[in-house]
Scaffold this motif. Structure first.
Motif, PDB file in Angstrom:
ATOM      1  N   ARG A   4       0.832  -1.214   0.000  1.00 61.17           N
ATOM      2  CA  ARG A   4       0.000   0.000   0.000  1.00 61.17           C
ATOM      3  C   ARG A   4       0.862   1.257   0.000  1.00 61.17           C
ATOM      4  O   ARG A   4       0.588   2.216  -0.728  1.00 61.17           O
ATOM      5  N   GLY A  42      -6.942   0.757  -2.802  1.00 60.82           N
ATOM      6  CA  GLY A  42      -7.770  -0.331  -2.278  1.00 60.82           C
ATOM      7  C   GLY A  42      -8.266  -1.229  -3.400  1.00 60.82           C
ATOM      8  O   GLY A  42      -8.170  -2.462  -3.341  1.00 60.82           O
ATOM      9  N   LEU A  62      -5.247  -3.174  -5.020  1.00 57.11           N
ATOM     10  CA  LEU A  62      -4.702  -4.238  -4.154  1.00 57.11           C
ATOM     11  C   LEU A  62      -5.652  -5.428  -4.146  1.00 57.11           C
ATOM     12  O   LEU A  62      -5.225  -6.578  -4.120  1.00 57.11           O
ATOM     13  N   GLU A  63      -6.942  -5.135  -4.227  1.00 58.63           N
ATOM     14  CA  GLU A  63      -7.914  -6.224  -4.286  1.00 58.63           C
ATOM     15  C   GLU A  63      -7.797  -6.954  -5.624  1.00 58.63           C
ATOM     16  O   GLU A  63      -7.767  -8.182  -5.672  1.00 58.63           O
ATOM     17  N   ASP A 100      -4.542  -7.274  -1.005  1.00 56.96           N
ATOM     18  CA  ASP A 100      -5.234  -6.368  -0.086  1.00 56.96           C
ATOM     19  C   ASP A 100      -5.067  -6.770   1.385  1.00 56.96           C
ATOM     20  O   ASP A 100      -5.152  -5.948   2.271  1.00 56.96           O
ATOM     21  N   LYS A 101      -4.803  -8.049   1.623  1.00 55.15           N
ATOM     22  CA  LYS A 101      -4.653  -8.484   3.030  1.00 55.15           C
ATOM     23  C   LYS A 101      -3.163  -8.566   3.409  1.00 55.15           C
ATOM     24  O   LYS A 101      -2.825  -8.938   4.525  1.00 55.15           O
TER      25      LYS A 101
END
Ligand SMILES: Nc1ncnc2c1ncn2[C@@H]1O[C@H](COP(=O)(O)OP(=O)(O)O)[C@@H](O)[C@H]1O
Ligand SMILES: [Mg+2]
Length: 299
Positions: free
Chosen positions: A94, A116, A119-120, A125-126
């Motif tokens: 990020r 966001g 990254l997804e 994202d995690k």
């Protein structure tokens, strides 16, 4: 309008002619496979498209705007994933994406949402770890997110799957397919099965020239002589068929033409009918990209 037009580009390094007339065009929302063996000139072509390399001739247009050396096309038109992407290893995904977005002048709010979203898209994202601990596949995925940050019209990926294992390759191909919703993608590769999975159009680069450029359907149409396989109801009939068709081979009870024209297939069917030979199965093989590449390249 085509997002990318490459017309007859040429490039020599010293006395070595690397590109000798490379032409292709990429429409909107298309995944385009740029295919050639190692050393064919794929990276050289991509660097020319990005304005990073001076060509000896030809024209390149990105979204209707002429590309010239040293003058990278208007920022926002192109996102680029080089063959070996480099990152700041001490950052997490990020942080790195945020930095890239800030450099391109995105607003803070827009950037937060975009990070966001991306990254997804790339399945990070995690992920909280620093980039230096990433696998090659994770780095490639982050590289795609970075290249998409300011919503380019064209995403150029230089051999994004070549160094990855099958699972990593599949992830990248899925991400590129999904990215097609927002941009056109050109990716170079020597792995034909990757192209077969996700590309609508392709260009084959061979001997410094694009020896074919067009849609996958056009290639299928060109490729008429494909394998033909016959399974008989009674194995004892095989001999009669093989006698009549000398270029047929017996492969464990299946009778095979490696390549058969439609005319040859019709002759075989006529023979089977006239001789009243009962058939279990007669199957035409669909040509794969490898066959097509060999045919187009002429080897
Ligand atoms: N800067 C350069 N100077 C000299 N030769 C180069 C340079 N860049 C590429 N080449 C040569 O051009 C050919 C094509 O290279 P490249 O575009 O990297 O191929 P690919 O990406 O298809 O594997 C190779 O033979 C390579 O050695
Ligand atoms: Mg290369």
């Amino acid at each position: 309008m085509n997002v990318l037009e490459v017309k007859e580009i040429k490039k020599s390094f010293g006395s070595k002619k690397v590109l000798d007339g490379v032409s292709f065009s990429v429409p909107e929302n298309c995944v385009f496979g740029f295919i050639g063996r190692n050393g064919a000139g794929k990276t050289t072509t991509m660097r020319a498209v990005l304005g990073l390399l001076e060509t000896d001739g030809g024209e390149i247009e990105v979204c209707g705007e002429r590309v010239s050396y040293g003058k990278t096309p208007k920022s926002g038109y192109i996102g680029y994933l080089p063959d070996v992407p480099e990152f700041y290893g001490y950052m997490n995904a990020r942080e790195y994406l945020t930095l890239c977005g800030e450099i391109t002048g995105m607003s803070r709010n827009d950037l937060k949402n975009r990070c966001g979203e991306l990254l997804e898209l790339v399945g990070l994202d995690k992920e909280k770890h620093r980039i230096k601990g990433y696998s090659r596949g994770m780095k490639q995925r982050l590289g795609i997110a970075q290249a998409l940050i300011n919503r380019p019209k064209l995403l150029i990926c230089d051999e994004p799957t070549s160094a990855l294992d099958p699972v990593g390759r599949k992830d990248i191909l899925d991400i590129i397919s999904a990215a097609k919703e927002q941009t056109s993608v050109v990716f170079s590769t020597h792995i034909l099965s990757d192209v077969e999975r996700i590309c609508g159009r392709v260009a084959f680069l061979e001997g410094g020239r694009t020896v074919f450029s067009g849609s996958i359907e056009e290639i299928h149409e060109r490729q008429t002589d494909t394998g033909l396989e016959l399974t008989l109801k009674r194995t004892e009939d095989a001999e009669r068929v093989l006698e009549a068709f000398s270029d047929m081979e017996n492969s464990g009870g299946r009778l095979i033409f490696k390549k058969a024209s439609d005319k040859k297939a019709a002759e075989l069917m006529a023979f089977l009918a006239a001789q009243q030979i009962p058939v279990m199965r007669l199957e035409r093989h669909e040509a794969d990209l490898e066959d097509m590449f060999m045919e187009v390249v002429g080897k």
